[in-house]
Design an enzyme around this catalytic site. Sequence first.
Site, PDB file in Angstrom:
ATOM      1  CG  ASP A 231      -1.856   1.091   1.337  1.00  0.00           C
ATOM      2  OD1 ASP A 231      -2.824   1.049   0.572  1.00  0.00           O
ATOM      3  OD2 ASP A 231      -1.660   2.010   2.150  1.00  0.00           O
ATOM      4  CD  GLU A 285      -2.100   2.393  -3.705  1.00  0.00           C
ATOM      5  OE1 GLU A 285      -3.255   2.747  -3.964  1.00  0.00           O
ATOM      6  OE2 GLU A 285      -1.598   2.536  -2.571  1.00  0.00           O
TER       7      GLU A 285
HETATM    8  C1  GLC Z   1      -4.179   2.967  -0.716  1.00  0.00           C
HETATM    9  C2  GLC Z   1      -5.347   2.048  -0.476  1.00  0.00           C
HETATM   10  C3  GLC Z   1      -6.508   2.878  -0.030  1.00  0.00           C
HETATM   11  C4  GLC Z   1      -6.138   3.571   1.257  1.00  0.00           C
HETATM   12  C5  GLC Z   1      -4.837   4.359   1.115  1.00  0.00           C
HETATM   13  C6  GLC Z   1      -4.286   4.723   2.449  1.00  0.00           C
HETATM   14  O1  GLC Z   1      -4.406   3.865  -1.738  1.00  0.00           O
HETATM   15  O2  GLC Z   1      -5.621   1.298  -1.598  1.00  0.00           O
HETATM   16  O3  GLC Z   1      -7.677   2.130   0.122  1.00  0.00           O
HETATM   17  O4  GLC Z   1      -7.160   4.449   1.633  1.00  0.00           O
HETATM   18  O5  GLC Z   1      -3.843   3.626   0.465  1.00  0.00           O
HETATM   19  O6  GLC Z   1      -3.820   3.575   3.117  1.00  0.00           O
END
Ligand code: GLC
Length: 583
Positions: A231, A285
């Site tokens: 994440d 991500e």
């Molecule tokens: C990422 C996750 C999202 C979350 C954010 C903060 O983007 O996919 O759902 O709100 O990180 O952790």
Amino acid sequence: MLNRRNLLAVSTLGASAALADLKPAIAKDDVNPTHTWWKEAVVYEIYPRSFKDSNGDGIGDLGGIIDKLPYIRDLGIDTIWLAPIFKSPNRDNGYDINDYRAIMPEFGTMADFDTLMSKASKLGIRIILDLVVNHTSDQHPWFQQSRLSRDNPYRDYYIWRKPGHGGAPNNWPSVFGGSAWTFDQATDSGYLHLFSPQQPDLNWDNPAVRDEIFSIMRFWLDKGVSGFRMDAITLISKDPSLPNLTPEQLHAPEYVYAAGPKLHAYLREMNDRVLSHYDAMTVGEAYGIRADEVSLFTDRSRRELDMVFAFDIVHIDRDGWRKIAWPLSKLKKIYAEAGQPKSQDSWNTVFLDNHDQPRAVSRFGNDSAQFREVSAKAISTLLLTQCGTPFLFQGEELGMTNFPFRTLRDFKDAQVASQWKAKVDAGLVAPDVFLENLKSLGRDNARSPMQWDRTKNAGFTTAASPWFPVNPNYTDVNAQSSVSDLNSLYHYIGRLIALRKKLPALIHGSYRDLDPDHVSVFCYARQWNNSTIVVMINMCDRGITYEPPVPQLGSLVTSSNEQPNVGKGITWLQPWEARIYAA
Ligand code: GLC
Ligand code: CA
């Protein structure tokens, strides 16, 4: 038969580039060495809170996932990504963790997790977890200590600064809206949070923090998990001078946040100290990373991550909070770039849906009664035949649609309240305009419960009311009816997954867009050794006569249309029809 001579003939005619010229996307010796299971995997993301409730409290849980493992296996899935299952106050549905080694009590116990692991493994399914380590919850014991005093041993686990002139130490905005700083009276300082104030950012420059994180990773890997979705991982390194952003940078601050000076060094360290000791896959991500920077994370020789989720596809239909129209050429360009990576020794992901996005069929297809099923088949064809490991999101296999939101009160996502405050309350955007955009772009679209059957609450829970309402279209759109209809989207996806496993060109093949300028048909080839796959998808609501850009297509191996009109040369494509040819 599609053979070399034909293809070269096409190219000399100038009608399109020759398939035979395609360079393999990866080196030949890269097929089937160790540590490539994740290239062949098809991953299914579960958002546990909304998947299946097994104890009638209205909240999905691990017991529910265990019950549904056969359903997932029958689709052909071999890897599950679990969105966070750790103890959390749930300000951001588990993306705010206060104990990385404990299961969220609402989801079950560590014993339930162990059962899930062993049952999944018996079915040949691997589990990967969500690693949320850019930030913790403000209820995490580290942060509780950190905020107590400036000389607390945990002080430097987070990023504290003295307030600047007029408040915050700098002008950084939070990704969720508002300032990225919250003032804490106890020590007369502000702490940095790139997301909500309840998600303070960890200070990765502190070696003790990295030790803690690596030890958490080992804990789960030793339990047998097969890797991590990471994440917000691109945001972990902050420029220690925390410079103010220019007005231009303020428009898209994530590009600055993701350009931290130590980012690659920390990922390499994580790989050396932890990941390289396990057969684990990683997918980061890649927020704030441009397409041409992706291979800096994924090139194998750099020893950082295996794959990332690039954000081009996420941005395709939006400019900040605003929804924008997009031509098919934009989508083709994204896949063309991904299909011709800068590094030959890196790997991609393909995804259209996840827990942060509106529903794929509502976004890339057409969710009207007439076109929902066919357009979902068309876009699933894309998902499973483009270059990279495909990631499905729960309900995508049913063609679940966006939720019929009416008012602001229908939204539960914490991001909504802070964005509303930053945009609407600040007088920058009219309330009705913001609400209309939110309805189609909001993350809550993905978070309504799975639609299992036609019974009350779609069979998601026996509780009077689930934590989030069920989409009222569940009587038409549900797993039970999809599973019982062999022509359903569910079974079509199952056939595509099986086809992927059978035809290595779909996994390892190179990529070429055969008709980049066509406004509604997406036609491309994947080639591997002597085999060539041609995919042809009509991405619109109208039928169309289409002249394939290559004269010989091979034989039809799958079609989304029960009776495709397949003749020689010019062909007729139904609205949203998808075909796959193999030679
Ligand atoms: C990422 C996750 C999202 C979350 C954010 C903060 O983007 O996919 O759902 O709100 O990180 O952790
Ligand atoms: Ca439950």
